[in-house]
Design a protein around this motif. Structure first.
Motif, PDB file in Angstrom:
ATOM      1  N   THR A  88       0.834  -1.174  -0.091  1.00  0.00           N
ATOM      2  CA  THR A  88      -0.040   0.013  -0.059  1.00  0.00           C
ATOM      3  C   THR A  88       0.875   1.245  -0.025  1.00  0.00           C
ATOM      4  N   PRO A  89       0.404   2.164  -0.490  1.00  0.00           N
ATOM      5  CA  PRO A  89       1.190   3.609  -0.856  1.00  0.00           C
ATOM      6  C   PRO A  89       1.203   4.243   0.791  1.00  0.00           C
ATOM      7  N   GLN A  90       0.562   3.801   1.759  1.00  0.00           N
ATOM      8  CA  GLN A  90       0.458   4.103   3.284  1.00  0.00           C
ATOM      9  C   GLN A  90       1.509   3.402   3.925  1.00  0.00           C
ATOM     10  N   GLY A  91       2.284   2.583   3.257  1.00  0.00           N
ATOM     11  CA  GLY A  91       3.215   1.526   3.866  1.00  0.00           C
ATOM     12  C   GLY A  91       4.497   2.497   4.041  1.00  0.00           C
ATOM     13  N   LYS A  92       5.386   1.477   5.207  1.00  0.00           N
ATOM     14  CA  LYS A  92       6.755   1.949   5.334  1.00  0.00           C
ATOM     15  C   LYS A  92       7.493   1.847   3.839  1.00  0.00           C
ATOM     16  N   PRO A  93       8.330   2.819   3.722  1.00  0.00           N
ATOM     17  CA  PRO A  93       9.164   2.849   2.283  1.00  0.00           C
ATOM     18  C   PRO A  93      10.170   1.722   2.269  1.00  0.00           C
ATOM     19  N   TRP A  94       9.720   0.998   1.073  1.00  0.00           N
ATOM     20  CA  TRP A  94      10.665  -0.352   1.040  1.00  0.00           C
ATOM     21  C   TRP A  94      12.203  -0.010   0.984  1.00  0.00           C
ATOM     22  N   LYS A  95      13.019  -0.501   1.777  1.00  0.00           N
ATOM     23  CA  LYS A  95      14.556  -0.341   1.746  1.00  0.00           C
ATOM     24  C   LYS A  95      15.387  -1.738   1.747  1.00  0.00           C
ATOM     25  N   GLN A  96      16.504  -1.644   1.258  1.00  0.00           N
ATOM     26  CA  GLN A  96      17.494  -2.908   1.309  1.00  0.00           C
ATOM     27  C   GLN A  96      17.599  -3.450   2.498  1.00  0.00           C
ATOM     28  N   SER A  97      17.637  -2.598   3.308  1.00  0.00           N
ATOM     29  CA  SER A  97      17.678  -3.214   4.771  1.00  0.00           C
ATOM     30  C   SER A  97      16.669  -4.094   5.300  1.00  0.00           C
ATOM     31  N   MET A  98      15.410  -3.695   4.862  1.00  0.00           N
ATOM     32  CA  MET A  98      14.264  -4.426   5.140  1.00  0.00           C
ATOM     33  C   MET A  98      14.130  -5.779   4.236  1.00  0.00           C
ATOM     34  N   ALA A  99      14.718  -5.687   3.115  1.00  0.00           N
ATOM     35  CA  ALA A  99      14.852  -6.889   2.216  1.00  0.00           C
ATOM     36  C   ALA A  99      15.583  -7.960   2.780  1.00  0.00           C
ATOM     37  N   THR A 100      16.875  -7.567   3.348  1.00  0.00           N
ATOM     38  CA  THR A 100      17.570  -8.281   4.116  1.00  0.00           C
ATOM     39  C   THR A 100      16.892  -8.901   5.341  1.00  0.00           C
ATOM     40  N   GLU A 101      16.151  -8.157   5.937  1.00  0.00           N
ATOM     41  CA  GLU A 101      15.354  -8.962   7.221  1.00  0.00           C
ATOM     42  C   GLU A 101      14.365  -9.897   6.665  1.00  0.00           C
ATOM     43  N   PHE A 102      13.565  -9.442   5.695  1.00  0.00           N
ATOM     44  CA  PHE A 102      12.500 -10.452   5.313  1.00  0.00           C
ATOM     45  C   PHE A 102      13.117 -11.544   4.625  1.00  0.00           C
ATOM     46  N   ALA A 103      14.435 -11.630   3.975  1.00  0.00           N
ATOM     47  CA  ALA A 103      15.024 -12.622   3.438  1.00  0.00           C
ATOM     48  C   ALA A 103      15.298 -13.835   4.177  1.00  0.00           C
ATOM     49  N   LYS A 104      15.502 -13.517   5.718  1.00  0.00           N
ATOM     50  CA  LYS A 104      15.364 -14.400   6.734  1.00  0.00           C
ATOM     51  C   LYS A 104      14.447 -15.518   7.066  1.00  0.00           C
ATOM     52  N   GLU A 105      13.249 -14.903   6.748  1.00  0.00           N
ATOM     53  CA  GLU A 105      12.029 -15.646   7.086  1.00  0.00           C
ATOM     54  C   GLU A 105      11.760 -16.800   6.282  1.00  0.00           C
ATOM     55  N   GLN A 106      11.086 -17.931   6.876  1.00  0.00           N
ATOM     56  CA  GLN A 106      10.779 -19.093   6.158  1.00  0.00           C
ATOM     57  C   GLN A 106       9.826 -19.084   5.272  1.00  0.00           C
ATOM     58  N   GLU A 107       8.725 -18.186   5.563  1.00  0.00           N
ATOM     59  CA  GLU A 107       7.515 -17.997   4.821  1.00  0.00           C
ATOM     60  C   GLU A 107       6.914 -16.623   5.051  1.00  0.00           C
ATOM     61  N   ILE A 108       6.295 -16.152   4.006  1.00  0.00           N
ATOM     62  CA  ILE A 108       5.757 -14.697   4.078  1.00  0.00           C
ATOM     63  C   ILE A 108       4.381 -14.755   3.266  1.00  0.00           C
ATOM     64  N   VAL A 109       3.468 -13.936   3.337  1.00  0.00           N
ATOM     65  CA  VAL A 109       2.476 -13.739   2.596  1.00  0.00           C
ATOM     66  C   VAL A 109       2.227 -12.065   2.145  1.00  0.00           C
ATOM     67  N   LEU A 110       1.987 -11.995   0.823  1.00  0.00           N
ATOM     68  CA  LEU A 110       2.025 -10.682   0.260  1.00  0.00           C
ATOM     69  C   LEU A 110       0.701 -10.341   0.132  1.00  0.00           C
ATOM     70  N   LEU A 111      -0.199  -9.375   0.581  1.00  0.00           N
ATOM     71  CA  LEU A 111      -1.308  -9.169  -0.203  1.00  0.00           C
ATOM     72  C   LEU A 111      -1.735  -7.701  -0.771  1.00  0.00           C
ATOM     73  N   CYS A 112      -2.039  -8.084  -2.149  1.00  0.00           N
ATOM     74  CA  CYS A 112      -2.276  -6.950  -3.053  1.00  0.00           C
ATOM     75  C   CYS A 112      -3.792  -6.520  -2.745  1.00  0.00           C
ATOM     76  N   GLY A 113      -3.954  -5.310  -3.158  1.00  0.00           N
ATOM     77  CA  GLY A 113      -5.267  -4.536  -2.923  1.00  0.00           C
ATOM     78  C   GLY A 113      -5.216  -4.141  -4.599  1.00  0.00           C
ATOM     79  N   HIS A 114      -6.625  -3.764  -4.498  1.00  0.00           N
ATOM     80  CA  HIS A 114      -7.173  -3.313  -5.843  1.00  0.00           C
ATOM     81  C   HIS A 114      -8.436  -2.326  -5.843  1.00  0.00           C
ATOM     82  N   TYR A 115      -8.693  -2.039  -6.737  1.00  0.00           N
ATOM     83  CA  TYR A 115      -9.679  -0.785  -6.693  1.00  0.00           C
ATOM     84  C   TYR A 115      -9.411   0.206  -5.526  1.00  0.00           C
ATOM     85  N   GLU A 116     -10.200   0.686  -4.971  1.00  0.00           N
ATOM     86  CA  GLU A 116      -9.671   1.820  -3.972  1.00  0.00           C
ATOM     87  C   GLU A 116      -9.182   1.343  -2.579  1.00  0.00           C
TER      88      GLU A 116
END
Ligand code: ADE
Length: 247
Positions: A88-116
């Motif tokens: 969401t555009p309301q979210g935390k700005p995505w950064k390399q350091s966050m990618a490094t953190e998430f790369a350590k997870e075993q499993e993640i779910v991404l939720l995509c919105g549509h419409y408004e």
């Protein structure tokens, strides 16, 4: 690592993941990516997933129930309750350091919105992280989720051959990368900097650090605010600033 994308447009994900480094990581079973269609979890016979917002306003909102049921099915399959990242555009700005953190997870779910957007109640119920890929509005979260997935996957050990290939890249030490050169030595009258041909490792390292600082100073000066400088860095930065003052 298992990545599940909850979306109304699974083809957008499926058609993008089987190429290049991401495709190889999937083939080598280092990562598993599944796009799940939220529409498959509607309870009404028309498979309706959106409706008008209470209180009025433009556009349609995604209803909470199909999203919840979709997440419940993902949890059942995984035997756990993975983090849910809402794009969401309301979210935390995505950064390399966050990618490094998430790369350590075993499993993640991404939720995509549509419409408004999405009914706030299911966001409150299942979302653990909100992420934005920049201050602009996309038509849906799918492209944003692909950006996030790509930047996470390449950091998983074994996905990119040599670990060193991202030790020096932009953002890994908070700075932008230095310029690089390959053959030929002279191209359109432009020569490769002499020091890179010298074989003198310390001089090459210094040259690259200096160019990294210069690049960052010229292109993204705000990044320098978070860097701990060495004495040599400070001297180079003074020189870079002086050079710029004389331009
Ligand atoms: N969905 C719509 N716009 C987005 C953005 N900028 N970042 C992440 N998800 C989005």
């Amino acid at each position: 690592m298992k990545i599940t994308v909850m979306t109304l447009f699974p083809e957008m994900i499926e058609q993008s993941i089987n190429h290049s480094i991401m495709g190889r990581a999937i083939q080598n079973e280092i990562v598993q990516i599944e796009a799940v269609n939220i529409r498959d979890y509607t309870l009404n016979k028309h498979k309706k997933v959106d409706d008008y917002p209470f209180g009025g306003g433009a556009g349609m909102l995604m209803m909470p129930e199909p999203i919840y049921l979709c997440y419940e099915a993902i949890c059942k399959k995984s035997g756990g309750s993975p983090r849910v990242i809402y794009m969401t555009p309301q979210g935390k700005p995505w950064k390399q350091s966050m990618a490094t953190e998430f790369a350590k997870e075993q499993e993640i779910v991404l939720l995509c919105g549509h419409y408004e957007g999405i009914d706030q109640r299911v966001i409150d119920e299942i979302v653990t992280d909100e992420i934005s890929i920049g201050d602009y509005v996309l038509t849906g979260g799918e492209l944003a989720s692909l950006v996030v997935i790509d930047s996470i996957i390449r950091l998983i050990p074994g996905v990119i051959g040599k670990q060193e290939s991202f030790e020096d890249e932009s953002f890994s030490d908070g700075l932008l990368e230095y310029p690089q050169y390959t053959k030929p030595r002279i191209y359109h009258d432009m020569e490769v900097p002499e020091v890179l041909l010298s074989g003198h490792h310390k001089n090459i390292e210094n040259f690259r650090r200096q160019k990294s600082l210069e690049n960052t100073y010229n292109k993204r000066p705000e990044l320098l605010e978070n860097i701990e400088f060495t004495k040599a860095d400070k001297k180079w930065l003074r020189e870079i600033k002086e050079k710029n003052n004389h331009l």
